[in-house]
Write a protein that holds these residues in place. Structure first.
Motif, short mmCIF file in Angstrom:
data_model
loop_
_atom_site.label_atom_id
_atom_site.label_comp_id
_atom_site.label_asym_id
_atom_site.label_seq_id
_atom_site.Cartn_x
_atom_site.Cartn_y
_atom_site.Cartn_z
N LYS A 89 -4.71 -4.80 -6.00
CA LYS A 89 -4.90 -3.47 -5.75
C LYS A 89 -3.29 -2.64 -6.12
O LYS A 89 -3.38 -1.71 -6.39
CB LYS A 89 -5.25 -3.16 -4.08
N PHE A 90 -2.34 -3.59 -5.60
CA PHE A 90 -1.08 -2.75 -6.08
C PHE A 90 -0.97 -2.59 -7.69
O PHE A 90 -0.73 -1.79 -8.35
CB PHE A 90 -0.06 -3.90 -5.57
N ILE A 91 -1.46 -3.73 -8.54
CA ILE A 91 -1.43 -3.51 -9.84
C ILE A 91 -2.19 -2.29 -10.45
O ILE A 91 -1.58 -1.55 -11.39
CB ILE A 91 -1.95 -4.93 -10.38
N THR A 92 -3.39 -2.20 -9.85
CA THR A 92 -4.30 -1.21 -10.20
C THR A 92 -3.46 0.46 -9.85
O THR A 92 -3.58 1.19 -10.62
CB THR A 92 -5.57 -1.04 -9.56
N GLN A 93 -2.81 0.34 -8.94
CA GLN A 93 -1.99 1.63 -8.52
C GLN A 93 -1.08 1.77 -9.48
O GLN A 93 -0.72 2.79 -9.80
CB GLN A 93 -1.68 1.41 -7.13
N ILE A 94 -0.22 0.73 -9.94
CA ILE A 94 0.75 0.94 -11.03
C ILE A 94 0.23 1.17 -12.22
O ILE A 94 0.78 2.09 -13.07
CB ILE A 94 1.63 -0.39 -11.07
#
Length: 523
Positions: free
Chosen positions: A221-226
């Protein structure tokens, strides 16, 4: 494909956009990029090279953002330690990964001396302290992180990508020892792009990171945000009132939760007093959601699109997705809501028999998958890698069937595992500890249904002749070696365990009374 690409894109297009929110502290993409470059430079000065492992022990915080991105900037490998483990389990992952650097937040400082004693390879410990800070803020013998960053010389991004190892995420194991799942830049990037291809991101894209960042769901989820240049709002732990207040205050548009979290939110007596109208997308995973809980959730979040993702750490983590369209209208009555969805973009999924031959539609077998998001393998464990990835397919250990339209239904687990509150518990790991108690002659651990956590850890114990022991004593004994969520929540004493002709414990017989009358043997 490299995982810092989204960071550079955001700095180019919207440098002052909020990248992270952690309580009162807010950092822009410009600040985040500078801190990542400095962290990479500082770690280089400590002798860290591309491919080296660096660990972090902290609850979700904005330091995680620069930790992950800073390591990927210089080609190092992240090992986010499970904060719910006890110190023995933590030390195992540090030693197994050969981590030489550990970043640790204040809450875990009491563990540091024990970890250093158990992990002789640890060269440096960086204390994640307050901002602003003084030298006095950091405990003796540790490097204060903010001072370290301030003194560091930023370095250029090496733009490592492709099959270069990005993270080691440790999971439980059937042998009693956690396995380090090796995920590359390509693995994590392809899963993020797949998720975005399934549905357009909300605008603005403000994610509440309530899922822990030592789990693949939180990392993904963090990677998608970035990738999309959105804002990540950090939640150090799941507290219902704080989650509701944060959704209202920060205008959260996107969140990923496990069903037990959703249930606690929608059943909170004051949930209607919060303005939750900003939330437009809710993803859940780890276990199915009951129809009753989903109906209550749709009433609380009427504008949100709910999606169910099925996967595992070894798939970075997504294998199938059940669209938001199947969470409304006819799908609530035609049974499709119970499915794990269809294979996501870029994934192939099959149901196979014990000889890895595909079975007819509607026939139960093992779920196997392949795609660019499937792991490189298990760290230093070629035998487990070969077994799990045999024939080029990821063998999930989950039993299920596929209908005529390609929807997957998970009905049982072929591997001996329990999912409780979104955490995986391998039965052998618990049994190995229980069996060491002097009062235990033999034991078996199974998962039984639980209304809140999905499943609960249940131990069936045969004691040594003439020896008495309480359930509480056995649970306390397990706490010495296992995280709390792995310890038995209930203990049943028997004179003997049911055995097959080959002497194997017949766990299906032990589970039968608890799961009788249910359509599936997982919850």
């Amino acid at each position: 494909m490299y995982l810092t690409q989204g960071l550079h894109r955001a700095v180019q297009q919207a440098p002052e956009r909020l990248a992270t929110v952690d309580g009162e502290r807010r950092r822009s993409y410009r600040e985040l990029a500078d801190r990542c470059a400095r962290l990479a430079g500082g770690l280089t000065g400590l002798g860290v090279q591309a491919g080296d492992r660096v660990a972090i022990l902290a609850a979700n915080c904005d330091y995680h953002a620069e930790y992950f991105l800073g390591l990927w900037w210089m080609g190092a490998v992240a090992n986010a330690v499970n904060t719910r483990w006890n110190v023995k389990e933590m030390a195992y992952s540090l030693n197994d990964s050969e981590a030489e650097i550990l970043l640790v937040s204040g809450a875990f400082l009491p563990m540091v001396e024990t970890l250093k004693a158990r992990c002789p390879g640890l060269r440096h410990v960086l204390h994640l302290g307050k901002t602003p800070c003084t030298h006095a803020d950091g405990p003796a013998g540790m490097i204060h992180y903010e001072d370290f960053l301030a003194r560091a010389t930023p370095v250029e991004d090496g733009r490592f990508g492709g099959d270069h190892l990005a993270v080691l995420l440790y999971t439980g194991g059937t042998t009693g020892f956690p396995k380090g799942v090796m995920l590359s830049h390509d693995n994590l990037w392809s899963c993020a792009i797949t998720r975005l291809a399934e549905s357009d991101p909300p605008d603005p894209f403000v994610t509440l990171l309530a899922s822990p960042l030592f789990h693949t769901a939180g990392v993904a989820k963090f990677i998608t945000q970035i990738v999309v240049g959105g804002t990540a709002v950090m939640m150090p732990s799941f507290r219902v009132e704080e989650v509701l207040a944060t959704i209202e205050r920060e205008k959260i548009t996107d969140v990923i939760l496990v069903p037990s979290m959703i249930q606690m939110l929608v059943d909170h007596p004051e949930v209607r007093e919060y303005d939750l109208s900003s939330l437009t997308r809710v993803a859940y995973g780890a276990s199915p959601i009951s129809l009753a809980v989903l109906e209550r959730a749709l009433a609380v979040f009427p504008d949100a699109q709910f999606t169910h993702t099925y996967g595992m750490t070894e798939a970075s983590p997504m294998i199938t997705l059940n669209s938001w369209r199947n969470h409304r209208g006819e799908a609530l009555s035609n049974g499709r809501i119970r499915s794990a969805g269809k294979a996501t973009w870029g994934m192939e999924v099959r149901i196979v028999d014990e000889d890895d031959r595909e079975v007819p539609r509607g026939t139960v077998g093992e779920v196997v998958a392949r795609g660019d998001n499937v792991m490189l393998g298990y760290w230093n464990n070629p035998d487990a890698t070969a077994e799990t990835l045999r024939g080029g397919w990821l063998h999930t250990g989950d039993g299920g069937y596929m209908d005529e339209d390609g929807y997957i239904y998970i009905v049982d687990r072929m591997k001996d595992m329990i999912v409780s509150g979104g955490e995986n518990v391998y039965c052998a790991e618990v049994e190995n500890v229980l069996a060491r108690h002097p009062a235990v002659a033999s034991c078996a651990v199974i998962g039984i249904p639980h209304d809140t956590w999905g499943e609960s850890v249940h131990a069936v114990v045969v004691t040594q002749s003439g020896v008495e022991v309480s359930a509480e004593e056995l649970t306390d004994f397990c706490r010495g070696d296992l995280a709390g969520y792995k310890c038995p929540r209930s203990v049943e004493f028997r004179d003997s365990l049911p055995l097959s002709g080959a002497g194997k414990v017949l766990k299906q017989e032990l589970r039968e009374p608890y799961w009788r009358g249910r359509a599936r043997r997982v919850s």
